[in-house]
Each structure stands twice: as C-alpha cells, then as structure tokens.
Design an enzyme around this catalytic site. Structure first.
Site, PDB file in Angstrom:
ATOM      1  N   ASP A 146     -34.970  11.009  36.957  1.00 33.05           N
ATOM      2  CA  ASP A 146     -34.264  12.204  36.806  1.00 33.05           C
ATOM      3  C   ASP A 146     -35.081  13.190  36.074  1.00 33.05           C
ATOM      4  O   ASP A 146     -35.002  13.780  35.158  1.00 33.05           O
ATOM      5  CB  ASP A 146     -33.119  11.640  35.725  1.00 33.05           C
ATOM      6  CG  ASP A 146     -32.173  12.764  35.715  1.00 33.05           C
ATOM      7  OD1 ASP A 146     -31.932  13.550  36.576  1.00 33.05           O
ATOM      8  OD2 ASP A 146     -31.378  12.896  34.763  1.00 33.05           O
ATOM      9  N   LYS A 148     -36.728  16.741  35.795  1.00 38.56           N
ATOM     10  CA  LYS A 148     -36.003  17.970  36.128  1.00 38.56           C
ATOM     11  C   LYS A 148     -36.262  18.767  34.855  1.00 38.56           C
ATOM     12  O   LYS A 148     -36.717  18.532  33.966  1.00 38.56           O
ATOM     13  CB  LYS A 148     -34.585  17.787  36.351  1.00 38.56           C
ATOM     14  CG  LYS A 148     -33.807  17.484  35.044  1.00 38.56           C
ATOM     15  CD  LYS A 148     -32.160  17.251  34.973  1.00 38.56           C
ATOM     16  CE  LYS A 148     -31.683  16.502  33.974  1.00 38.56           C
ATOM     17  NZ  LYS A 148     -30.079  16.437  34.379  1.00 38.56           N
ATOM     18  N   ASN A 151     -35.194  18.076  31.332  1.00 39.65           N
ATOM     19  CA  ASN A 151     -35.828  16.700  30.693  1.00 39.65           C
ATOM     20  C   ASN A 151     -37.331  16.850  30.274  1.00 39.65           C
ATOM     21  O   ASN A 151     -38.094  15.887  29.990  1.00 39.65           O
ATOM     22  CB  ASN A 151     -35.765  15.540  31.507  1.00 39.65           C
ATOM     23  CG  ASN A 151     -34.243  15.134  31.572  1.00 39.65           C
ATOM     24  OD1 ASN A 151     -33.670  15.253  30.438  1.00 39.65           O
ATOM     25  ND2 ASN A 151     -34.040  14.372  32.397  1.00 39.65           N
TER      26      ASN A 151
END
Length: 392
Positions: A146, A148, A151
């Site tokens: 994840d 992105k 983050n």
C-alpha cells in the site's frame, strides 16, 4: 462485552494502564491513530486503535485482531532510519493497539495540498530514501502492498525536519503468513496499483516497485499516472491495461520513473536497484549517493523545502483531490488486456485540448474615422484664423 462497549475512547483515555491519549492524528478504514504519552518511558508515541470489534461476529472480530497483530509483527521486523518503528502491541479490553514511533510530520499527500507539484530532484531523494527502507523490507520477506503519498511522511518541525519515513504496514504481508483475503479480491489504493495487481495477481516486491513509481509520479505531475477517476471499477480496468500518461514535468527523473512503471513486472528494477537509480538522479553528476540517502530533505538554499515546513499553508486548494483511502474487498478487473498484448512502451502522451481559432478582428467603422478628419481640419482652420488676426 457491555462494559467494553460503554467505554468512551478520547483524550486523556489510558490504554493498557500506560499510554495516555492526547489527540487524534487521523483515521481510515483500518482504524484511528492517536498521539499519546507513554507514561512509563515519558515519551510521545503514535498509537493505532484498531477498528472496534463490538457487534461483530466472533469470526469477523478475530480476523480484525489477527490483522492488527500481523501488522505489529511485520513492522517490528523492520528497523530502518526511513521507516516508522513499531514499539509495542498493547492489549486493552482484549483489543490490540499498535504503539509506534511518533514523527511530527505531514504526508506527501498533504504536501501536495500545499504546492501543485514537487521539484524532481527532491522527489528523487524522497524515493531513494523510501526505496532504501523498502529494499530492506523485501530482503526480510515483507511486501508493503500500500505504497502511496499518504503513507510517506516528512518531518515538518524540530531538528529532524525534512526526515522521510515510510509508514503503515497495515495490509503488508510477510512470506509464510496465512492468507487473510479471499482469492480474486484485492486490497489497497487502486490509483497506485501495479497492473498485475489490478488483474488479481498477488502483490509482490515488483508491484511495490510500481507503486513507488506511481507515488513519485504523482509528486512531480500533480496526479497519479492513471489520472483521477471517482469510479473505482473504471479506474481499476484502466490500471489493468497499464494506460499511464507519460510524465511531462519530471525532468531528469523521467527515465527512472518509466522504468519503475514498466507494465511487465519482470522488466522492472528490484527495489534496491530503484534506490540506486533514484539516488543517482538526486545526487547529480559528481554528487554523493550516501549523502542523498542519509540526509534530510534540503532545497537549493540548504534549508528544508517550504512545503515540508510546519508553517507552510499557502498554495492551491487541493484538499481531497488525490485518492488516499485504502480500499478492501475490490474484485480484480476482469476481461482486461493480457500483459503480453500491452504495448511495451506503455505510456501514452496526453493530448492537449485543441486550440480554438482566434476570431477575426472586427473592421473599424469608417464613421468615427471621418469625424476625426473633420475635427482635424476645423482645428487647423481655427489656428489659421487666429494667426491672421494677430498679424493684422
């Protein structure tokens, strides 16, 4: 169970007899994150409250607890200067709370609400540092899944201002872990998916590389490589076909971005190779790669870039423009173009809107021009008369 449901979690709440909550830092589908004070070690920490299991079936509640414990175990296996550290898993009323390093920061997504896009060399340094942490994660058998802008954190105050760290291993997977999602169902943020993940393949180290490339693309271009589409399924099909728009603002970073965004996962660099390529771009000719990897972000003037400072609030309004939320339970894109038939160059150049022809100028009216000529002759006549009168 009734007693557990009656507890109100908020500021000043004491978790596990040790962590006193101060204020909420954020939240999402996987839970809420709080700023808290560790009363035992007298330090600030970030503590993640997993989604409440109240009212759920025992099977569903157990799955949420298992996810939280898995996140804690995975993050604890990674110790790196550019990754948020996991300190503890505290049990409160039978529910796990994840206790992590607190970094006073803004995310890359928030930085893009301050400025339209970031300079390519600064983006290259951010990417190199994140890739350095992720290459170590991959070496330990951990796939983030994840990556992105939301983050990636950049410290925005204090002595560590400009420090870059990757966070949130909430849906990460380590080799040997049991499968917690159904076959054919994908989890993550579609705008940053690799094409093979959108088609339902299991995320791998190579898909992390693509997601990092998509994140860095977003930082230089101001939007993800597949554009912005509120229709998640339509976006998923576009991702599955690897229909990215060629970057136009990434300068010296362009070739590296396109290499990271290769449609074929077998042709992408490893995360360690991506780190080296990004660091070389950031360092420039004759620059120090180790300096790029070890030093907080600095602008050309040697100071922390304005968009990474706590006081930076001005800029174009972009709130909620970029996709940020992790989505669970998406079906894989069906009937998409097979990988082998996707054209190798992959990117397409965005077509500029046609230039409207400029309307022909309206001819000046002859009437105002005639009036001006008459007035000119009248003025000359008056001057002649006055001169003759003076001469006589």
């Amino acid at each position: 169970m009734a007693e557990q449901e009656q507890r109100i979690v908020g500021p000043d709440y004491l978790v596990a007899g040790r962590y006193r909550l101060r204020s909420k830092l954020g939240g999402g589908g996987m839970g809420s994150v709080w700023l808290a004070h560790d009363t035992l070690l007298d330090r600030e920490v970030a503590i993640k409250q997993v989604v409440s299991t109240a009212g759920l079936t025992e099977e569903a509640a157990q799955e949420i607890r298992a996810r939280a414990m898995r996140e804690g175990r995975i993050a604890a296996r990674l110790s790196h200067d550019h990754a948020i550290a996991m300190y503890d898993v505290a049990l409160e009323g039978g529910e796990p709370w994840l206790v992590m390093e607190y970094l006073p920061s803004r995310s890359l997504a928030q930085a893009l609400n301050v400025t339209e896009a970031l300079p390519p060399l600064q983006v290259a340094q951010i990417g190199a540092q994140v890739a350095d942490a992720l290459s170590e994660a991959h070496a330990a058998g951990i796939v983030h899944r994840d990556i992105k802008p939301g983050n990636i954190l950049i410290a925005d105050r204090g002595r560590g201002a400009g420090t870059v760290k990757i966070s949130d291993f909430g849906i990460s997977r380590a080799k040997g872990d049991a499968q917690l999602t159904r076959t054919g169902v994908i989890t993550g943020t579609p705008a940053y998916f690799a094409p093979e993940v959108a088609r339902g393949d299991d995320p791998t180290e190579a898909s992390d590389v693509f997601s990092l490339g998509a994140t860095l693309y977003t930082a230089t271009e101001g939007q993800p490589p597949f554009g912005i589409d509120e229709n998640t399924i339509a976006l998923l099909h576009k991702v599955a076909k690897a229909e990215i728009m060629r970057p136009v603002h990434s300068g010296d970073l362009t070739d590296v971005l396109l290499h990271l965004l290769e449609p074929d996962p077998a042709r992408r660099p490893t995360m360690a190779q991506a780190r080296d390529l990004l660091a070389q771009v950031a360092a420039g000719a004759g620059g120090s790669v180790s300096y790029v990897l070890d030093t907080p972000l600095r602008g050309a003037d040697g100071t922390v870039p304005f968009w990474a400072r706590r006081s930076a609030t001005s800029g174009p309004v972009r709130a909620n423009r970029l996709p940020t939320s992790t989505i669970t339970g998406l079906p894989a894109a069906q009937n998409s173009v097979p990988l082998q038939s996707v054209p190798r160059p992959g990117p397409r150049i965005p077509v500029a809107p046609p230039i409207e022809p400029r309307p022909a100028p309206t001819p000046h009216s002859a009437v105002p021009l005639a009036v001006a000529i008459v007035l000119l002759f009248v003025a000359i006549a008056v001057v002649v008369v006055v001169v003759l009168m003076i001469a006589s």
